[in-house]
Design a protein around this motif. Structure first.
Motif, mmCIF file in Angstrom:
data_model
loop_
_atom_site.group_PDB
_atom_site.id
_atom_site.type_symbol
_atom_site.label_atom_id
_atom_site.label_comp_id
_atom_site.label_asym_id
_atom_site.label_seq_id
_atom_site.Cartn_x
_atom_site.Cartn_y
_atom_site.Cartn_z
ATOM 1 N N LEU A 248 0.831 -1.204 0.000
ATOM 2 C CA LEU A 248 0.000 0.000 0.000
ATOM 3 C C LEU A 248 0.868 1.258 0.000
ATOM 4 C CD1 LEU A 248 -2.774 1.316 0.101
ATOM 5 C CD2 LEU A 248 -2.716 1.105 2.593
ATOM 6 N N ALA A 249 1.940 1.241 0.755
ATOM 7 C CA ALA A 249 2.818 2.418 0.817
ATOM 8 C C ALA A 249 3.391 2.749 -0.559
ATOM 9 C CB ALA A 249 3.942 2.171 1.822
ATOM 10 N N MET A 250 3.800 1.732 -1.322
ATOM 11 C CA MET A 250 4.378 1.982 -2.642
ATOM 12 C C MET A 250 3.319 2.446 -3.640
ATOM 13 S SD MET A 250 7.520 1.724 -2.184
ATOM 14 C CE MET A 250 7.887 2.122 -3.903
ATOM 15 N N LEU A 251 2.113 1.933 -3.530
ATOM 16 C CA LEU A 251 1.043 2.391 -4.420
ATOM 17 C C LEU A 251 0.736 3.861 -4.165
ATOM 18 C CD1 LEU A 251 -1.290 -0.728 -4.255
ATOM 19 C CD2 LEU A 251 0.033 0.038 -6.237
ATOM 20 N N LEU A 252 0.674 4.245 -2.907
ATOM 21 C CA LEU A 252 0.419 5.647 -2.579
ATOM 22 C C LEU A 252 1.606 6.527 -2.974
ATOM 23 C CD1 LEU A 252 -1.292 5.167 0.895
ATOM 24 C CD2 LEU A 252 -2.404 5.796 -1.257
ATOM 25 N N LYS A 253 2.805 5.984 -2.901
ATOM 26 C CA LYS A 253 3.994 6.749 -3.275
ATOM 27 C C LYS A 253 3.971 7.107 -4.762
ATOM 28 C CE LYS A 253 9.063 6.717 -3.049
ATOM 29 N NZ LYS A 253 9.101 8.027 -2.368
ATOM 30 N N SER A 254 3.324 6.276 -5.585
ATOM 31 C CA SER A 254 3.261 6.569 -7.025
ATOM 32 C C SER A 254 2.573 7.910 -7.281
ATOM 33 C CB SER A 254 2.545 5.444 -7.773
ATOM 34 O OG SER A 254 1.144 5.445 -7.518
ATOM 35 N N PHE A 255 1.722 8.368 -6.341
ATOM 36 C CA PHE A 255 1.029 9.651 -6.504
ATOM 37 C C PHE A 255 2.004 10.830 -6.421
ATOM 38 C CE2 PHE A 255 -3.112 7.822 -4.436
ATOM 39 C CZ PHE A 255 -3.183 6.891 -5.459
ATOM 40 N N GLU A 256 3.167 10.610 -5.844
ATOM 41 C CA GLU A 256 4.143 11.694 -5.710
ATOM 42 C C GLU A 256 4.677 12.151 -7.067
ATOM 43 O OE1 GLU A 256 7.330 10.630 -3.117
ATOM 44 O OE2 GLU A 256 5.995 9.886 -1.525
ATOM 45 N N TYR A 257 4.551 11.283 -8.078
ATOM 46 C CA TYR A 257 5.204 11.551 -9.360
ATOM 47 C C TYR A 257 4.239 11.990 -10.459
ATOM 48 C CZ TYR A 257 8.971 9.171 -6.944
ATOM 49 O OH TYR A 257 9.928 8.822 -6.026
ATOM 50 N N GLY A 258 2.958 12.091 -10.135
ATOM 51 C CA GLY A 258 2.024 12.539 -11.157
ATOM 52 C C GLY A 258 0.601 12.153 -10.820
ATOM 53 N N THR A 259 -0.311 12.477 -11.724
ATOM 54 C CA THR A 259 -1.726 12.156 -11.540
ATOM 55 C C THR A 259 -1.900 10.654 -11.331
ATOM 56 O OG1 THR A 259 -2.318 13.986 -13.009
ATOM 57 C CG2 THR A 259 -4.011 12.323 -12.577
ATOM 58 N N PRO A 260 -2.689 10.252 -10.336
ATOM 59 C CA PRO A 260 -2.875 8.817 -10.081
ATOM 60 C C PRO A 260 -3.345 8.062 -11.323
ATOM 61 C CG PRO A 260 -3.740 10.086 -8.255
ATOM 62 C CD PRO A 260 -3.371 11.079 -9.330
ATOM 63 N N ARG A 261 -2.742 6.914 -11.557
ATOM 64 C CA ARG A 261 -3.101 6.044 -12.674
ATOM 65 C C ARG A 261 -4.087 4.980 -12.198
ATOM 66 N NH1 ARG A 261 1.525 6.508 -16.226
ATOM 67 N NH2 ARG A 261 1.986 8.741 -16.178
ATOM 68 N N ALA A 262 -4.953 4.577 -13.099
ATOM 69 C CA ALA A 262 -5.922 3.536 -12.748
ATOM 70 C C ALA A 262 -5.226 2.242 -12.346
ATOM 71 C CB ALA A 262 -6.881 3.285 -13.905
ATOM 72 N N GLU A 263 -4.031 2.012 -12.875
ATOM 73 C CA GLU A 263 -3.278 0.811 -12.508
ATOM 74 C C GLU A 263 -3.000 0.793 -11.008
ATOM 75 O OE1 GLU A 263 -2.199 1.642 -16.844
ATOM 76 O OE2 GLU A 263 -2.607 2.808 -15.041
ATOM 77 N N ALA A 264 -2.698 1.971 -10.419
ATOM 78 C CA ALA A 264 -2.469 2.052 -8.979
ATOM 79 C C ALA A 264 -3.786 2.061 -8.212
ATOM 80 C CB ALA A 264 -1.662 3.306 -8.641
ATOM 81 N N LEU A 265 -4.770 2.800 -8.719
ATOM 82 C CA LEU A 265 -6.056 2.919 -8.027
ATOM 83 C C LEU A 265 -6.745 1.557 -7.897
ATOM 84 C CD1 LEU A 265 -7.291 6.155 -9.831
ATOM 85 C CD2 LEU A 265 -6.370 5.994 -7.507
ATOM 86 N N SER A 266 -6.730 0.781 -8.971
ATOM 87 C CA SER A 266 -7.353 -0.544 -8.915
ATOM 88 C C SER A 266 -6.621 -1.459 -7.940
ATOM 89 C CB SER A 266 -7.383 -1.178 -10.307
ATOM 90 O OG SER A 266 -8.326 -0.546 -11.149
ATOM 91 N N ARG A 267 -5.295 -1.359 -7.913
ATOM 92 C CA ARG A 267 -4.531 -2.187 -6.979
ATOM 93 C C ARG A 267 -4.811 -1.780 -5.528
ATOM 94 N NH1 ARG A 267 -1.368 -2.413 -11.607
ATOM 95 N NH2 ARG A 267 0.075 -4.198 -11.847
ATOM 96 N N ILE A 268 -5.016 -0.494 -5.285
ATOM 97 C CA ILE A 268 -5.390 -0.073 -3.931
ATOM 98 C C ILE A 268 -6.757 -0.660 -3.577
ATOM 99 C CG2 ILE A 268 -5.934 1.895 -2.443
ATOM 100 C CD1 ILE A 268 -3.878 3.520 -4.043
#
Length: 360
Positions: A248-268
């Protein structure tokens, strides 16, 4: 109308090469095949389409081989494909139209690379690729393992796709190239660490992959899109190691680099589904459905996470929350993409019976 040279490097591609070349027959003006040591019928098949077949000892570098193949081109533009790629009829028509109307000032034409397709014809992995380049610019391939064409200038982002239709998979081949590079003491750049992590992950070396992604994220010269996927792919590794907190921490960290991607949102959403927190999971799946992929995005895009996958997961979430109608409706949306999926068919029958809905 500009002329086009097709360039392909091959080794033991008898099962796919003919299919590839047939798909572009009449669409290109010249075919150049660079064979790097085939022992099957590859060269014989190549000669059915062209006499321009050349031989080159495999240099342990895709970039060197591709630059050699490009050196044989003689036409205005060079088109690159792999032997297990095809140009589907609709894309062939679009390519011919592109040739008819291509402004000669264009240096580079990028195309979609539909690298993965599911059993229902849905594209499962797509990204952009510099695919057609002006020969006079002498653009060079870079990278021993996961190579890229260092092209720049007046660029056209087209909607044409090249489709990957792999029959066999060389397990560990690219990973071995990275290992050899390490053994030679050669320095990895940021891109190397990202793709090295991907190869480690795909071959089940999850802890090593996490280390490679961590090094990649620490590099100041890494591409932002690659950093987003370093986070997402690292999260997958943590999940495989049953470290859900780090996932979960790494998925949320992906938001630091740009607009959230559905690939991360679905995994969350998957993370909270696994935890039995269905209302929270539904929030993230709904957010994934409201996210639209960028057609000009150069990094990886997995269309399932924007379409049928969150719908199918929402079917589960709303069932668990007691809302059978919402569960059924989301299953129907997933059915548009996967009409014969056994889970979708089962859900439709079971939910439809309880809602008193007629089944066609």
């Amino acid at each position: 109308m500009p002329t086009v040279s097709l360039c392909i490097i091959v080794k033991n591609e008898e099962t796919t090469l003919g299919r590839c070349l047939e798909s572009v027959r009449g669409a290109v003006d010249e075919i150049n095949i660079l064979d790097t040591g085939s022992t099957d019928r590859t060269v014989e098949i190549a000669r059915q389409f062209t006499e321009r077949v050349y031989y080159y000892e495999w240099p342990d570098s895709f970039a060197k081989a591709l630059n050699k193949a490009f050196s044989y081109a003689t036409m205005d533009y060079i088109l690159y494909m792999d032997a297990d790629d095809v140009m589907l009829p609709k894309d062939r028509d679009a390519f011919l139209e592109l040739k008819d109307n291509l402004d000669p000032s264009i240096d580079v034409v990028s195309m979609f690379y539909d690298y993965g397709t599911d059993e229902y014809g849905n594209v499962s992995l797509r990204y952009r690729y510099n695919r057609l380049v002006k020969r006079s610019r002498n653009f060079q391939w870079m990278g021993d393992c996961h190579q890229y064409l260092a092209a720049s200038g007046n660029t056209l982002n087209s909607d044409i796709a090249i489709t990957h239709r792999r029959i066999k998979h060389s397990v560990g081949r690219t990973l071995n190239l990275f290992r050899k590079k390490q053994q030679r003491g050669e320095e990895f750049d940021a891109r190397d660490y990202f793709y090295y992590g991907n190869e480690l992950r795909e071959n089940g070396h999850y802890a090593e992959a996490i280390d490679a992604y961590r090094t990649h994220l620490a590099r100041t010269d890494a591409w932002v899109d690659d950093k987003i996927y370093s986070c997402i792919n690292s999260a997958d590794c943590h999940r495989s190691l049953n470290d859900r907190g780090s996932e979960l921490a790494m998925l949320l960290k992906s938001f630091e680099y740009g607009t959230p991607r559905a690939e991360a949102l679905s995994r969350i959403g998957d993370h909270f589904t696994h935890a039995g927190q269905y209302k929270t999971a539904a929030y993230w799946y709904e957010l994934a459905l409201r996210t639209k992929p960028d057609p000009d995005q150069w990094s990886f895009s997995y269309p399932a996470y924007y379409t049928w996958y969150p719908h199918l997961q929402l079917c589960v979430c709303y069932y668990k929350l007691g809302d059978l109608k919402a569960s059924y409706d989301h299953n129907e949306e997933a059915r548009k993409y996967r009409p014969d999926d056994s889970s979708v068919k089962h859900n439709r029958k079971w939910l439809g019976e309880r809602l008193g809905l007629a089944q066609d």
